[in-house]
Design an enzyme around this catalytic site. Sequence first.
Site, mmCIF file in Angstrom:
data_model
loop_
_atom_site.group_PDB
_atom_site.id
_atom_site.type_symbol
_atom_site.label_atom_id
_atom_site.label_comp_id
_atom_site.label_asym_id
_atom_site.label_seq_id
_atom_site.Cartn_x
_atom_site.Cartn_y
_atom_site.Cartn_z
ATOM 1 N N ASP A 6 0.847 -1.188 -0.102
ATOM 2 C CA ASP A 6 0.177 -0.159 0.080
ATOM 3 C C ASP A 6 0.875 1.343 -0.007
ATOM 4 O OD1 ASP A 6 -2.085 2.028 0.118
ATOM 5 O OD2 ASP A 6 -2.638 1.237 2.051
ATOM 6 N N GLU A 8 -1.496 -1.017 -3.939
ATOM 7 C CA GLU A 8 -2.412 -0.019 -3.899
ATOM 8 C C GLU A 8 -2.251 1.378 -3.820
ATOM 9 O OE1 GLU A 8 -4.518 -1.709 -0.484
ATOM 10 O OE2 GLU A 8 -4.984 0.277 0.448
ATOM 11 N N GLU A 60 -10.177 3.514 -2.161
ATOM 12 C CA GLU A 60 -10.551 4.002 -0.820
ATOM 13 C C GLU A 60 -10.787 5.438 -0.458
ATOM 14 O OE1 GLU A 60 -6.517 2.560 1.110
ATOM 15 O OE2 GLU A 60 -6.958 4.429 2.607
ATOM 16 N N HIS A 115 -12.761 -1.731 1.257
ATOM 17 C CA HIS A 115 -11.672 -1.115 2.225
ATOM 18 C C HIS A 115 -12.637 -1.016 3.661
ATOM 19 C CE1 HIS A 115 -9.786 2.432 4.233
ATOM 20 N NE2 HIS A 115 -8.515 1.839 3.738
HETATM 21 CA CA CA Z 1 -4.920 1.909 1.849
#
Ligand code: CA
Length: 335
Positions: A204, A230, A256, A306
């Site tokens: 991420d 991500e 997200e 998420h």
């Molecule tokens: Ca994230």
Amino acid sequence: MKITKIETFVLKVALGKERFYSSQCAFPERNSLLVRVHTDDGICGWGEGGQYGPAEPVAACIEHVLARHLLGEDPRDPVMLWERMYCGTRDFGQKGTYIEAISAVDIALWDIAGKAAGMPVSRMLGGAFRDKVAAYATGCYYRGEDYLDFRKQLPKLADEAASYARDGFKMLKVKVGLLDVREDIERIKTIREAIGEDTRLFIDCNHSYNAATAVDFARRVEQYDIGFLEEPVVPEDHDGYRRVRSRTSIPIAGGECEYTRYGFRDLLLDGCVDIAQPDICASGGFSEWIKIHALASALGVWVIPHVWGSGVALAAALHALAATPPFPHTHNPIP
Ligand code: CA
């Protein structure tokens, strides 16, 4: 049935010495905004709105803006009330706090509708394909007093990553993006060596890179068998997403920080992601999840919600996941 009262609860816990950092910010506390919607026949519904941002503006939006669209209405009409709330705030609230507030209310309304019907929300959404899901661990943030000291961080990262594998997690998502990209590559190498080959590894970036840096980073970590990358670039940079996605073999995840079917329409049609990650507590609740998932499934994009919140957020995501068909499609039993 009528809505008689709407209560908001701001939950907040300081983390003290346990504070940690992503590439974007410190987390000095964990907070959640919960909402409880009351009805005249005694059923209450719970919802949660927002992610890590301050909870107070979400609460204010519910109390001062949305409540008047809801009081006296039948809570078993969540999609109709979603449209009413959205149309009442569209001119100034298409993304961000207003949609987080609508999300909280929407989740509570589906909770009431399910309780009134005597059915779990997963059944209200169409029925459960599964009664359990595989969880990945999220960790390997930047921690402690020496969080900027790359060399001191590496052995701690190795210990932490190995602990998740020891605890039985088959998948781990880790953070990069706070320091130099060459150090990020070392982080991933260290973590992969610590967890071995059998644990899936996701990265991420918290949108910390520009497209050129993200491509460079992605290509250099491809050798560590990365399940997805991500938020490589900022959510507004759809062209950057496309550039990264077209230049690495690692699947790209994101969403997200996106809101409603309209935001996801653009993210998906612009070819930004292989995996869409709407947050049910931020992107519009269950009513909008249905529409976002429909868009994504028609376009061949996997959807994984998420989650960053309390048990209410987790429960909402589990109901949505339960009602999500297997992807890719199969009529075989789900293990
Ligand atoms: Ca994230």
